[in-house]
Design a protein around this motif. Structure first.
Motif, short mmCIF file in Angstrom:
data_model
loop_
_atom_site.label_atom_id
_atom_site.label_comp_id
_atom_site.label_asym_id
_atom_site.label_seq_id
_atom_site.Cartn_x
_atom_site.Cartn_y
_atom_site.Cartn_z
N UNK A 140 0.86 -1.18 0.00
CA UNK A 140 0.00 0.00 0.00
C UNK A 140 0.90 1.23 0.00
N UNK A 141 0.78 2.06 -1.01
CA UNK A 141 1.72 3.17 -1.18
C UNK A 141 1.31 4.41 -0.40
N UNK A 142 2.16 4.86 0.50
CA UNK A 142 1.95 6.11 1.21
C UNK A 142 2.79 7.21 0.57
N UNK A 143 2.85 8.36 1.28
CA UNK A 143 3.60 9.50 0.77
C UNK A 143 4.89 9.67 1.57
N UNK A 144 6.00 9.86 0.86
CA UNK A 144 7.27 10.15 1.51
C UNK A 144 7.82 11.46 0.95
N UNK A 145 8.13 12.39 1.86
CA UNK A 145 8.75 13.65 1.43
C UNK A 145 10.26 13.52 1.51
N UNK A 146 10.95 14.07 0.51
CA UNK A 146 12.42 14.10 0.54
C UNK A 146 12.89 15.51 0.28
N UNK A 207 6.51 9.82 -4.07
CA UNK A 207 7.59 10.68 -3.60
C UNK A 207 7.19 12.14 -3.80
N UNK A 208 7.34 12.95 -2.74
CA UNK A 208 7.10 14.39 -2.86
C UNK A 208 8.42 15.13 -2.67
N UNK A 209 8.81 15.93 -3.67
CA UNK A 209 10.04 16.73 -3.57
C UNK A 209 9.80 18.11 -4.19
N UNK A 210 10.83 18.97 -4.11
CA UNK A 210 10.76 20.18 -4.91
C UNK A 210 11.26 19.84 -6.32
N UNK A 211 11.44 20.86 -7.14
CA UNK A 211 11.73 20.58 -8.55
C UNK A 211 13.20 20.24 -8.82
N UNK A 212 14.01 20.15 -7.78
CA UNK A 212 15.43 19.86 -7.94
C UNK A 212 15.67 18.64 -8.84
N UNK A 222 9.26 5.36 -8.84
CA UNK A 222 8.23 5.12 -7.82
C UNK A 222 6.84 5.11 -8.44
N UNK A 223 5.85 4.68 -7.65
CA UNK A 223 4.48 4.64 -8.15
C UNK A 223 4.08 6.02 -8.66
N UNK A 224 4.56 7.05 -7.98
CA UNK A 224 4.26 8.41 -8.41
C UNK A 224 5.31 9.36 -7.84
N UNK A 225 5.55 10.46 -8.54
CA UNK A 225 6.47 11.47 -8.05
C UNK A 225 5.81 12.83 -8.26
N UNK A 226 5.48 13.52 -7.16
CA UNK A 226 4.82 14.83 -7.25
C UNK A 226 5.80 15.92 -6.84
N UNK A 227 5.78 17.01 -7.59
CA UNK A 227 6.79 18.05 -7.41
C UNK A 227 6.11 19.40 -7.19
N UNK A 228 6.60 20.17 -6.21
CA UNK A 228 6.19 21.57 -6.12
C UNK A 228 7.34 22.42 -6.65
N UNK A 229 6.99 23.49 -7.36
CA UNK A 229 8.00 24.31 -8.04
C UNK A 229 8.33 25.52 -7.19
N UNK A 230 9.28 25.35 -6.30
CA UNK A 230 9.62 26.42 -5.37
C UNK A 230 10.12 27.67 -6.07
#
Ligand SMILES: [Zn+2]
Length: 314
Positions: A140-146, A207-212, A222-230
């Motif tokens: 079951x996939x949860x969210x991990x911030x890096x 995976x949640x990261x910035x746009x680096x 990963x199942x998914x990778x979501x990015x915020x554009x700082x």
């Protein structure tokens, strides 16, 4: 009544009783031969120079105290003061410096410094289950911030503001469990970061990261990778953000700035272990001050076992 007024923090005999109860819940264990059956306690006696907490094993005839093989063994100060130090490091959110320990415990600064690092070593968490599950369920996939941050200055580098002269840390936060894991890295190249992400997060996670660009390639595995554009001032998009890990960095940095002013790179991983440990055993996750202290002390035993196993294998 404050926790610190409990007898194990003031009376040497009570300190030994407390440590024995915590480390030997089934009764004393001989550190020399592993025997449990025929162990006698020898009464402390100053005139006859019998140390506090001394036991004798009927199987191997050797003597020992509960301190043998623990981080407390070779430190030159009373056990009750060392338990005070563990309590202080466990219960204050930002930690406590060697200078404060030196004043509060009335021991030499150097002694306090070594003890603090021994306790940090006990707080270091070994191989743990990877992040990204939900309620511990694999698949079951949860969210991990890096995210990564910079701290202090690399040894030998000039005092400039440029980030590449600073020490670098990568932290991961599991949103489901609320836990953090931090690693000191030499650089922020994708090939350096990749194994850390791979070893610590399951593939089913998001995976949640910035746009680096560090995370672009590894994110795609990963199942998914979501990015915020700082860079475009986008910090939150619905549930997509890295605010949890950034909040952790701010606690760590405030602690390091106020208390640990001259941290060398060779020690940074131990300070991180200390902050990770307190974060992962915080009151909000249901861990009391007392339970946190017991977990630290149990970490001492865990280290001892690891050491023994590895020395046997060699
Ligand atoms: Zn024995």
């Amino acid at each position: 009544m404050s926790v610190l007024s409990q007898p194990q923090f003031h009376c040497e005999e009570a300190a030994f009783d407390w440590l024995e109860k915590t480390l030997w819940p089934q009764g004393p264990v001989c550190p020399h031969c592993g025997g449990m059956g025929r162990i006698g306690k020898i009464k402390a006696n100053k005139e006859a120079r019998v140390r506090m907490g001394l036991h004798k094993c009927g199987d191997c005839k050797k003597q020992f105290t509960v301190k043998v093989g623990t981080v407390f063994e070779h430190a030159r100060m009373p056990l009750h003061k060392m338990l005070q130090a563990v309590h202080l490091m466990c219960s204050s959110k930002k930690g406590i410096s060697a200078h404060q320990l030196h004043r509060v415990l009335e021991v030499q600064y150097k002694t306090a410094w070594f003890l603090a690092h021994r306790i940090r070593e006990a707080m270091r968490e070994g191989a743990l289950a990877p992040f990204g599950g939900v309620d511990g369920m694999p698949g079951a996939g949860g969210i991990v911030e890096a995210d990564e941050t910079f701290i202090g200055r690399e040894p030998g580098k000039p005092k400039k503001r440029a980030f590449h002269h600073k020490m670098k840390v990568v932290s991961l936060v599991d949103r489901d469990s609320g836990k953090v894991r931090s690693v000191v890295v030499d650089d922020l190249k994708p090939e350096t970061i990749r194994p850390i992400i791979e070893e610590n997060i399951i593939k089913e996670a998001t995976l949640h990261t910035d746009e680096s660009a560090i995370y672009t390639k590894i994110g795609a595995t990963f199942a998914d990778h979501q990015v915020t554009t700082h860079s475009a001032k986008e910090y939150v998009r619905g549930i997509v953000h890295t605010n949890t890990v950034e909040g952790y960095f701010s606690v760590f940095k405030r602690g390091m700035k106020g208390i640990y002013q001259h941290c060398g790179k060779q020690h940074l991983h131990r300070y991180l272990a200390e902050f990770d440990f307190r974060h992962n055993n915080r009151v909000k996750l249901g861990v009391s001050d007392v339970a946190r202290m017991e977990r630290t002390v149990n970490g001492i035993v865990g280290k001892r076992l690891t050491y023994r196993q590895s020395s046997n294998a060699a």
